[in-house]
Design a protein around this motif. Structure first.
Motif, short mmCIF file in Angstrom:
data_model
loop_
_atom_site.label_atom_id
_atom_site.label_comp_id
_atom_site.label_asym_id
_atom_site.label_seq_id
_atom_site.Cartn_x
_atom_site.Cartn_y
_atom_site.Cartn_z
N ALA A 80 -2.82 7.01 -0.57
CA ALA A 80 -3.64 7.66 -1.04
C ALA A 80 -5.37 6.99 -1.10
O ALA A 80 -6.73 7.70 -0.67
CB ALA A 80 -3.48 8.77 -1.92
N LEU A 81 -5.03 5.72 -1.39
CA LEU A 81 -6.06 5.33 -2.02
C LEU A 81 -6.95 4.46 -1.20
O LEU A 81 -8.32 4.99 -1.12
CB LEU A 81 -5.72 3.98 -3.41
CG LEU A 81 -5.63 4.04 -4.87
CD1 LEU A 81 -5.25 3.12 -5.60
CD2 LEU A 81 -6.27 5.27 -5.26
N PRO A 82 -6.55 4.70 0.04
CA PRO A 82 -7.88 4.17 1.36
C PRO A 82 -8.75 5.53 1.44
O PRO A 82 -10.13 4.54 1.95
CB PRO A 82 -7.25 3.36 2.15
CG PRO A 82 -5.94 3.25 1.53
CD PRO A 82 -5.66 4.21 -0.29
N ALA A 83 -8.30 6.05 1.39
CA ALA A 83 -9.11 7.16 1.13
C ALA A 83 -10.26 7.58 0.74
O ALA A 83 -11.03 7.93 0.86
CB ALA A 83 -8.06 9.33 1.83
N VAL A 84 -9.56 7.68 -1.19
CA VAL A 84 -10.25 8.08 -1.92
C VAL A 84 -11.29 6.85 -1.53
O VAL A 84 -12.86 7.54 -1.66
CB VAL A 84 -9.96 7.67 -3.43
CG1 VAL A 84 -10.87 7.48 -4.56
CG2 VAL A 84 -8.92 8.40 -3.00
N ARG A 85 -11.35 5.72 -1.37
CA ARG A 85 -12.45 4.67 -1.92
C ARG A 85 -13.39 4.09 -0.18
O ARG A 85 -14.36 4.40 -0.64
CB ARG A 85 -11.36 3.46 -1.64
CG ARG A 85 -10.65 2.80 -2.44
CD ARG A 85 -10.24 1.02 -2.53
NE ARG A 85 -10.01 0.79 -3.68
CZ ARG A 85 -8.83 0.49 -4.13
NH1 ARG A 85 -7.69 0.99 -3.10
NH2 ARG A 85 -8.12 0.08 -5.32
N ALA A 86 -13.23 4.97 0.94
CA ALA A 86 -13.61 5.34 1.99
C ALA A 86 -14.44 6.33 1.46
O ALA A 86 -15.62 6.25 2.28
CB ALA A 86 -12.16 5.21 3.44
N ARG A 142 -1.25 11.85 -6.56
CA ARG A 142 -0.39 11.17 -5.22
C ARG A 142 -0.16 9.77 -5.05
O ARG A 142 0.77 9.14 -4.88
CB ARG A 142 -1.14 11.63 -3.66
CG ARG A 142 0.38 11.67 -2.20
CD ARG A 142 -0.39 12.30 -1.05
NE ARG A 142 -0.90 11.98 -0.44
CZ ARG A 142 -2.68 12.07 -0.27
NH1 ARG A 142 -3.37 12.95 -0.80
NH2 ARG A 142 -2.88 11.46 0.46
N ALA A 143 -1.51 8.93 -5.55
CA ALA A 143 -1.49 7.77 -5.03
C ALA A 143 -0.64 7.06 -6.49
O ALA A 143 -0.19 6.21 -6.28
CB ALA A 143 -3.31 6.93 -5.64
N GLN A 144 -0.74 7.79 -7.15
CA GLN A 144 0.27 7.55 -8.47
C GLN A 144 1.41 7.57 -8.77
O GLN A 144 2.30 6.86 -8.29
CB GLN A 144 -0.47 8.54 -9.56
CG GLN A 144 0.19 7.62 -11.33
CD GLN A 144 -0.04 8.52 -11.95
OE1 GLN A 144 -0.76 9.63 -12.43
NE2 GLN A 144 -0.71 7.82 -12.92
N ALA A 145 1.87 8.41 -7.58
CA ALA A 145 3.56 8.97 -6.94
C ALA A 145 3.82 7.85 -6.25
O ALA A 145 5.16 7.79 -5.99
CB ALA A 145 3.46 10.50 -6.64
N GLN A 146 3.28 7.32 -5.42
CA GLN A 146 2.91 6.58 -4.77
C GLN A 146 3.36 5.07 -5.12
O GLN A 146 3.55 4.05 -3.93
CB GLN A 146 2.29 6.75 -3.47
CG GLN A 146 2.88 7.70 -2.50
CD GLN A 146 1.65 8.61 -1.41
OE1 GLN A 146 2.27 9.52 -1.25
NE2 GLN A 146 0.20 7.90 -0.83
#
Length: 194
Positions: A80-86, A142-146
């Motif tokens: 999820a974090l790559p999508a947030v960063r993008a 989701r990022a935290q859960a992953q």
């Protein structure tokens, strides 16, 4: 016998949106709309209502075109974090681009121009902001859960911080000719996700 419309209401609404986006609500007169849309004042009133009603419809059109894409962007399967960063980097890039810089974001523009004294516009601004914050929050949860986001981070607070950053990036990008200003701010905010 009722007369048929001699213009495409959908195209007229899009044209009004573009004029309001470029000039703002207060700086756009009914005469400007008549000239820009190429239709009579009576036809504008009959189809869209008064200037304020037309503006609110233009805001709705703008949100309909942008908000679902953001949700789709942030809800892709996988990390999820790559999508947030993008997303944050795209907002910063758009805010710094010469083409987008002068118009900014219609929602952000409305927040600054009308929301403090126009409840209907303020409500639409809040709805649009919720449509950014909610998928950001979900992506960060989701990022935290992953295991991408440290456990000591608060996904809701981070989502709100990113929302405020994105709106600020739009304002600063519109007013500043220095693209590094918004890019540096975006990168500093993204560092908080590590």
């Amino acid at each position: 016998m009722a007369r048929t419309k001699e213009f495409d209401p959908d195209a007229a609404l899009q044209s009004a949106l573009e004029l309001f986006w470029r000039r703002g609500y207060e700086a756009t007169s009914m005469a400007d709309l008549v000239e820009h849309l190429g239709i009579g004042r009576a036809s504008i009133y009959a189809t869209f209502g008064n200037k304020h009603e037309l503006y609110l419809k233009a805001m709705d059109r703008y949100s309909e075109g942008r908000d679902p894409a953001l949700l789709a962007e942030l809800s892709q399967p996988g990390p999820a974090l790559p999508a947030v960063r993008a997303l944050v980097r795209r907002f910063a890039s758009e805010a710094a681009s010469p083409e987008d810089r002068l118009t900014g974001c219609l929602i952000t523009n409305t927040a600054a121009e009308l929301a403090p004294h126009d409840p209907a516009a303020a409500r639409r601004v809040e709805i649009s902001w919720d449509r950014i914050e909610t998928p950001l929050h979900s992506a960060l949860v989701r990022a935290q859960a992953q295991g991408e986001l440290p456990e000591d981070r608060d996904p809701r607070a981070l989502a709100r911080m990113l929302l405020v950053l994105l709106q600020g990036v739009r304002i600063v990008g519109k007013a500043s000719s220095d693209p590094a200003r918004v890019r540096d701010a975006a990168e500093q905010a993204l560092a908080l996700l590590d």
